[in-house]
Design a protein around this motif. Structure first.
Motif, short mmCIF file in Angstrom:
data_model
loop_
_atom_site.label_atom_id
_atom_site.label_comp_id
_atom_site.label_asym_id
_atom_site.label_seq_id
_atom_site.Cartn_x
_atom_site.Cartn_y
_atom_site.Cartn_z
N ASP A 74 -21.50 68.68 93.01
CA ASP A 74 -21.25 67.13 92.46
C ASP A 74 -21.00 66.11 93.48
O ASP A 74 -21.32 65.03 93.72
N HIS A 75 -19.95 66.69 94.52
CA HIS A 75 -19.33 66.02 95.51
C HIS A 75 -20.33 65.53 96.50
O HIS A 75 -20.43 64.30 96.89
N ALA A 76 -21.34 66.48 97.18
CA ALA A 76 -22.11 66.22 97.99
C ALA A 76 -23.18 65.00 97.37
O ALA A 76 -23.61 64.30 98.16
N ASP A 77 -23.50 65.23 96.12
CA ASP A 77 -24.32 64.31 95.37
C ASP A 77 -23.91 62.54 95.40
O ASP A 77 -24.36 62.00 95.82
N ALA A 78 -22.42 62.89 95.37
CA ALA A 78 -21.87 61.51 95.25
C ALA A 78 -21.86 60.84 96.56
O ALA A 78 -21.73 59.66 96.47
N VAL A 79 -21.77 61.69 97.59
CA VAL A 79 -21.56 61.12 98.87
C VAL A 79 -22.95 60.61 99.36
O VAL A 79 -23.06 59.71 99.93
N VAL A 80 -23.92 61.42 98.82
CA VAL A 80 -25.33 60.76 99.13
C VAL A 80 -25.76 59.72 98.51
O VAL A 80 -26.14 58.64 98.99
N ARG A 81 -25.13 59.41 97.19
CA ARG A 81 -25.38 58.18 96.35
C ARG A 81 -24.75 57.08 97.07
O ARG A 81 -25.24 55.87 97.05
N GLU A 82 -23.57 57.38 97.76
CA GLU A 82 -22.78 56.35 98.58
C GLU A 82 -23.26 55.98 99.79
O GLU A 82 -23.42 54.68 100.06
N SER A 83 -23.56 56.81 100.57
CA SER A 83 -24.05 56.61 101.87
C SER A 83 -25.46 56.79 102.29
O SER A 83 -25.77 56.42 103.34
N GLY A 84 -26.23 57.32 101.36
CA GLY A 84 -27.69 57.73 101.68
C GLY A 84 -27.96 58.78 102.24
O GLY A 84 -29.45 59.41 102.15
N GLY A 85 -27.14 59.63 102.51
CA GLY A 85 -27.42 60.97 103.10
C GLY A 85 -26.20 61.63 103.66
O GLY A 85 -25.17 60.94 103.75
N ILE A 86 -26.33 63.01 104.17
CA ILE A 86 -25.29 63.73 104.83
C ILE A 86 -25.93 63.88 105.99
O ILE A 86 -26.87 64.74 106.29
N ASP A 87 -25.21 63.66 107.40
CA ASP A 87 -25.65 63.74 108.58
C ASP A 87 -25.15 65.11 109.28
O ASP A 87 -25.58 65.92 110.02
N ILE A 88 -23.66 65.35 108.78
CA ILE A 88 -22.97 66.54 109.30
C ILE A 88 -21.96 67.08 108.25
O ILE A 88 -21.91 66.51 107.70
N SER A 89 -22.06 68.55 108.43
CA SER A 89 -21.20 69.31 107.42
C SER A 89 -20.80 70.32 108.21
O SER A 89 -21.33 70.92 108.96
N VAL A 90 -19.31 70.54 107.84
CA VAL A 90 -18.72 71.72 108.46
C VAL A 90 -17.66 72.21 107.59
O VAL A 90 -16.96 71.43 107.02
N ASN A 91 -17.46 73.49 107.49
CA ASN A 91 -16.56 74.02 106.53
C ASN A 91 -15.56 75.05 107.55
O ASN A 91 -16.13 76.34 108.03
N VAL A 92 -14.39 74.56 107.52
CA VAL A 92 -13.39 75.40 108.53
C VAL A 92 -12.25 76.14 107.62
O VAL A 92 -11.29 76.30 107.88
N ILE A 93 -12.50 76.23 106.16
CA ILE A 93 -11.74 76.85 105.47
C ILE A 93 -12.04 78.32 105.68
O ILE A 93 -12.75 78.73 105.71
N THR A 94 -10.59 78.85 105.82
CA THR A 94 -10.39 80.21 106.05
C THR A 94 -9.73 81.09 104.89
O THR A 94 -9.36 80.51 103.87
N GLN A 95 -10.17 82.35 104.78
CA GLN A 95 -9.63 82.99 103.51
C GLN A 95 -8.25 83.55 103.95
O GLN A 95 -7.91 83.55 105.23
N ASP A 96 -7.77 84.21 103.01
CA ASP A 96 -6.43 84.91 103.34
C ASP A 96 -6.86 85.99 104.14
O ASP A 96 -7.07 87.10 103.29
N ALA A 97 -6.76 86.37 105.23
CA ALA A 97 -7.19 87.22 106.34
C ALA A 97 -6.17 88.62 106.05
O ALA A 97 -5.14 88.30 105.72
#
Length: 249
Positions: A71-94
């Motif tokens: 839903d968030h990605a869709d909202a970003v695309v509606r607002e900006s026209g697209g997604i050029d860069i995506s990065v996930n740096v969320i870590t788990q509880d190691a």
């Protein structure tokens, strides 16, 4: 500017690495969408970016919730026209410690959380990038096959698992003009708590480099901005080594 008119989503933007990436992207002109579970840390990063003249918006989203991420990605695309860069740096509880002593459920749950988050966020971005036949997906951490440090539990295993995911994404998304790259780091001392107990680990990272210094958070942002830019359009399916020589060939 390297990323002028580009739109970036940074998952885990409230943390030290995520904030560095967002700051680096924004400094080169990208419009940054900062995603995480804690509004206060996201707002702090956004305020810093805006104070420096950059563009940033925040969204509290659980990266383990596929519907919310989409839903968030869709909202970003509606607002900006697209997604050029995506990065996930969320870590788990190691889970640290000797593998023989680690609880199987603890190990498995930790790995599942990390891989699920990475799969959900990458799928959300890829869906939109495929439609445009362009985009850059970045991963962070990297895989160092020469690593022989005992007691790391599933930490290095997690990095290796994410690298396996990155390789598969790179070969599947390449035909659609989408680049997939990992930033390989031997550790960023700035991210460690500034307390005496962490000094040996921080110094160990520095001592293990060829340059006598470790990469900084600023270095992370600068390199990521270049890799995400069209100047690096021939780079995909690989790791970019920012370990100051700690991770060799």
């Amino acid at each position: 500017m390297l990323l002028e008119n580009k739109t970036a989503i940074i998952y885990g933007a409230g943390g030290a690495i995520g904030s560095a990436l967002a700051t680096g992207f924004a400094a080169e002109g990208a419009s940054c969408h900062l995603v995480g579970r804690t509004a206060a840390t996201l707002d702090a990063t956004a305020e810093k970016i805006r104070a420096d003249g950059g563009r940033a918006e925040t969204a509290v989203v659980d990266a383990l919730d596929a519907a919310a991420v989409n839903d968030h990605a869709d909202a970003v695309v509606r607002e900006s026209g697209g997604i050029d860069i995506s990065v996930n740096v969320i870590t788990q509880d190691a889970v640290f410690g000797s593998l023989v002593d680690i609880s199987v459920p603890d190990f498995a749950n930790s790995m599942a959380e990390l891989m699920t988050s990475q799969l959900i966020t990458t799928k959300a971005a890829a869906r939109h990038m495929i439609a445009r036949e362009s985009g850059v997906i970045l991963f962070f951490g990297g895989s160092d096959h020469a690593n022989k440090v005992p007691g790391l539990g599933n930490v290095q295993i997690s990095f290796d698992a994410v690298e396996g995911l990155r390789r598969q994404w790179a070969c599947e998304l390449g035909p659609h003009g989408i680049r997939v790259v990992t930033l390989l780091t031997g550790g960023i001392p700035e991210t460690f708590p500034d307390i005496p107990e962490t000094e040996p680990a921080r110094q160990g990272i520095i001592d293990g480099t060829l340059l006598g210094r470790a990469a900084t958070l600023s270095d992370v942002g600068d390199v990521a901005a270049f890799v995400a830019s069209d100047r690096a359009r021939s780079i995909t399916g690989t790791q970019i080594n920012i370990s100051c020589g700690a991770c060799g060939d």
